[in-house]
Design a protein around this motif. Structure first.
Motif, PDB file in Angstrom:
ATOM      1  N   GLY A 147     -25.420  -5.159  15.654  1.00  0.00           N
ATOM      2  CA  GLY A 147     -26.763  -5.080  15.096  1.00  0.00           C
ATOM      3  C   GLY A 147     -27.272  -6.361  14.458  1.00  0.00           C
ATOM      4  N   PHE A 148     -26.739  -7.504  14.871  1.00  0.00           N
ATOM      5  CA  PHE A 148     -27.187  -8.782  14.321  1.00  0.00           C
ATOM      6  C   PHE A 148     -27.968  -9.577  15.362  1.00  0.00           C
ATOM      7  N   LEU A 149     -28.869 -10.410  14.871  1.00  0.00           N
ATOM      8  CA  LEU A 149     -29.542 -11.430  15.669  1.00  0.00           C
ATOM      9  C   LEU A 149     -29.071 -12.803  15.198  1.00  0.00           C
ATOM     10  N   ILE A 150     -28.738 -13.668  16.126  1.00  0.00           N
ATOM     11  CA  ILE A 150     -28.319 -15.024  15.780  1.00  0.00           C
ATOM     12  C   ILE A 150     -29.551 -15.870  15.492  1.00  0.00           C
ATOM     13  N   GLU A 151     -29.618 -16.392  14.280  1.00  0.00           N
ATOM     14  CA  GLU A 151     -30.714 -17.286  13.890  1.00  0.00           C
ATOM     15  C   GLU A 151     -30.393 -18.737  14.222  1.00  0.00           C
ATOM     16  N   GLN A 152     -29.136 -19.089  14.017  1.00  0.00           N
ATOM     17  CA  GLN A 152     -28.746 -20.486  14.223  1.00  0.00           C
ATOM     18  C   GLN A 152     -27.268 -20.538  14.587  1.00  0.00           C
ATOM     19  N   LEU A 153     -26.934 -21.350  15.565  1.00  0.00           N
ATOM     20  CA  LEU A 153     -25.550 -21.598  15.959  1.00  0.00           C
ATOM     21  C   LEU A 153     -25.320 -23.093  15.958  1.00  0.00           C
ATOM     22  N   VAL A 154     -24.303 -23.529  15.238  1.00  0.00           N
ATOM     23  CA  VAL A 154     -24.017 -24.960  15.158  1.00  0.00           C
ATOM     24  C   VAL A 154     -22.553 -25.217  15.498  1.00  0.00           C
ATOM     25  N   GLU A 155     -22.304 -26.399  16.048  1.00  0.00           N
ATOM     26  CA  GLU A 155     -20.950 -26.892  16.290  1.00  0.00           C
ATOM     27  C   GLU A 155     -20.734 -28.025  15.294  1.00  0.00           C
ATOM     28  N   PRO A 156     -20.228 -27.704  14.103  1.00  0.00           N
ATOM     29  CA  PRO A 156     -20.233 -28.680  13.005  1.00  0.00           C
ATOM     30  C   PRO A 156     -19.432 -29.925  13.320  1.00  0.00           C
ATOM     31  N   ARG A 157     -20.030 -31.036  12.995  1.00  0.00           N
ATOM     32  CA  ARG A 157     -19.328 -32.315  13.039  1.00  0.00           C
ATOM     33  C   ARG A 157     -19.051 -32.758  11.609  1.00  0.00           C
ATOM     34  N   PRO A 158     -18.101 -33.636  11.416  1.00  0.00           N
ATOM     35  CA  PRO A 158     -17.743 -34.018  10.041  1.00  0.00           C
ATOM     36  C   PRO A 158     -18.917 -34.642   9.299  1.00  0.00           C
ATOM     37  N   VAL A 159     -18.979 -34.378   8.008  1.00  0.00           N
ATOM     38  CA  VAL A 159     -19.982 -35.051   7.185  1.00  0.00           C
ATOM     39  C   VAL A 159     -19.603 -36.521   7.053  1.00  0.00           C
ATOM     40  N   PRO A 160     -20.572 -37.406   6.794  1.00  0.00           N
ATOM     41  CA  PRO A 160     -20.299 -38.848   6.783  1.00  0.00           C
ATOM     42  C   PRO A 160     -19.171 -39.267   5.857  1.00  0.00           C
ATOM     43  N   GLU A 161     -18.985 -38.549   4.733  1.00  0.00           N
ATOM     44  CA  GLU A 161     -17.927 -38.926   3.793  1.00  0.00           C
ATOM     45  C   GLU A 161     -16.542 -38.871   4.431  1.00  0.00           C
ATOM     46  N   GLY A 162     -16.402 -38.102   5.490  1.00  0.00           N
ATOM     47  CA  GLY A 162     -15.101 -37.974   6.136  1.00  0.00           C
ATOM     48  C   GLY A 162     -14.655 -39.227   6.865  1.00  0.00           C
ATOM     49  N   ALA A 163     -15.586 -40.107   7.196  1.00  0.00           N
ATOM     50  CA  ALA A 163     -15.235 -41.311   7.957  1.00  0.00           C
ATOM     51  C   ALA A 163     -14.251 -42.196   7.202  1.00  0.00           C
ATOM     52  N   ALA A 164     -14.390 -42.266   5.891  1.00  0.00           N
ATOM     53  CA  ALA A 164     -13.502 -43.111   5.098  1.00  0.00           C
ATOM     54  C   ALA A 164     -12.156 -42.447   4.833  1.00  0.00           C
ATOM     55  N   VAL A 165     -12.104 -41.132   4.947  1.00  0.00           N
ATOM     56  CA  VAL A 165     -10.871 -40.390   4.654  1.00  0.00           C
ATOM     57  C   VAL A 165      -9.922 -40.407   5.835  1.00  0.00           C
ATOM     58  N   ASP A 166     -10.441 -40.167   7.020  1.00  0.00           N
ATOM     59  CA  ASP A 166      -9.616 -40.130   8.234  1.00  0.00           C
ATOM     60  C   ASP A 166     -10.473 -40.591   9.400  1.00  0.00           C
ATOM     61  N   PRO A 167     -10.551 -41.911   9.630  1.00  0.00           N
ATOM     62  CA  PRO A 167     -11.453 -42.441  10.657  1.00  0.00           C
ATOM     63  C   PRO A 167     -11.178 -41.893  12.060  1.00  0.00           C
ATOM     64  N   LEU A 168      -9.907 -41.727  12.419  1.00  0.00           N
ATOM     65  CA  LEU A 168      -9.580 -41.263  13.764  1.00  0.00           C
ATOM     66  C   LEU A 168     -10.021 -39.813  13.968  1.00  0.00           C
ATOM     67  N   ARG A 169      -9.736 -38.964  12.993  1.00  0.00           N
ATOM     68  CA  ARG A 169     -10.141 -37.571  13.098  1.00  0.00           C
ATOM     69  C   ARG A 169     -11.661 -37.453  13.037  1.00  0.00           C
ATOM     70  N   TYR A 170     -12.281 -38.268  12.206  1.00  0.00           N
ATOM     71  CA  TYR A 170     -13.744 -38.271  12.122  1.00  0.00           C
ATOM     72  C   TYR A 170     -14.350 -38.613  13.477  1.00  0.00           C
TER      73      TYR A 170
END
Length: 234
Positions: free
Chosen positions: A189-212
């Motif tokens: 009984g739900f309607l999908i309003e939004q579907l996202v494939e999350p990518r890392p937030v910019p702060e993650g680049a300094a923490v783990d560049p390869l994984r980012y």
């Protein structure tokens, strides 16, 4: 079948230490889910399968009234220690929420637990029941493409797989397609309003560049969905 065994109970404390600043949790899933929930100030939020209270802590800090539950007693204890302003209890996500009245919460968060539930339609129907008119469900799950790349085979046939994570954390969960997740939401009984494939937030680049870099370009992380009760179905 997965059943009702609290898989995370045996490594709950280790999981808290890992998830607090772990790349996938802190820089991918939590930011995505919180963004989809939107402004939570003054709203009643159900944190379903709350884990060690990391989401609940942020929601409370943003002004929400949080009720949470988890199948693991240790996770519930950790949540109570971390977020004394919220209310927590031990409860199986696969069982009815008999202690919650219908139309009693504004928002439901279902973060990274979808694949551990055997009857996902029944679970979703119960979450829809407790949502008020105009309420929102936000769920996240492991990305089905990433799951399939790790476990090749018939992508379209749901199956239970086993993996060992980090320091010997053994888990069992369902592999299921994106099509199945969308169909389960619709059946409940739900309607999908939004579907996202999350990518890392910019702060993650300094923490783990390869994984980012990898998670910024490959669908091997998570999927997040914002859904609303279908008003056409009463």
């Amino acid at each position: 079948m997965i059943g009702s065994f609290p898989q995370y109970e045996v490594f709950a404390d280790e999981f808290l230490d890992h998830a607090r600043e772990g790349f996938y949790n802190a820089f991918v899933d939590r930011p995505a889910c919180l963004s989809l929930l939107g402004d939570v100030a003054g709203r009643d939020v159900l944190d379903a399968a709350c884990g060690p209270g990391l989401y609940a802590a942020e929601l409370t800090a943003r002004g929400a009234r949080v009720t949470g539950f988890d199948l693991s007693p240790r996770m519930v204890a950790l949540s109570r220690e971390r977020v004394p302003a919220a209310t927590f209890r031990v409860h199986d996500l696969g069982a009815p929420l008999g202690w919650l009245p219908s139309a009693s919460v504004d928002l439901v968060l279902l973060a990274l637990v979808y694949e551990y539930v055997d009857d996902r339609v029944a679970m979703l129907r119960e979450l829809r029941r407790v949502l008020r008119p105009g309420g929102v469900l936000v769920l996240s799950r492991m990305h089905p493409t990433g799951d399939w790349l790790r476990h090749p085979g018939d992508y379209f046939t749901p199956r239970v797989v086993e993996e060992t994570w980090n320091e010997g954390w053994h888990v069992r969960f369902w592999l299921s397609s994106l099509q199945d997740t969308c169909a389960e939401l619709r059946e409940a009984g739900f309607l999908i309003e939004q579907l996202v494939e999350p990518r890392p937030v910019p702060e993650g680049a300094a923490v783990d560049p390869l994984r980012y870099e990898r998670l910024s370009h490959q669908p091997t992380g998570f999927l997040a969905i914002r859904a609303i009760p279908d008003p056409r179905r009463g």
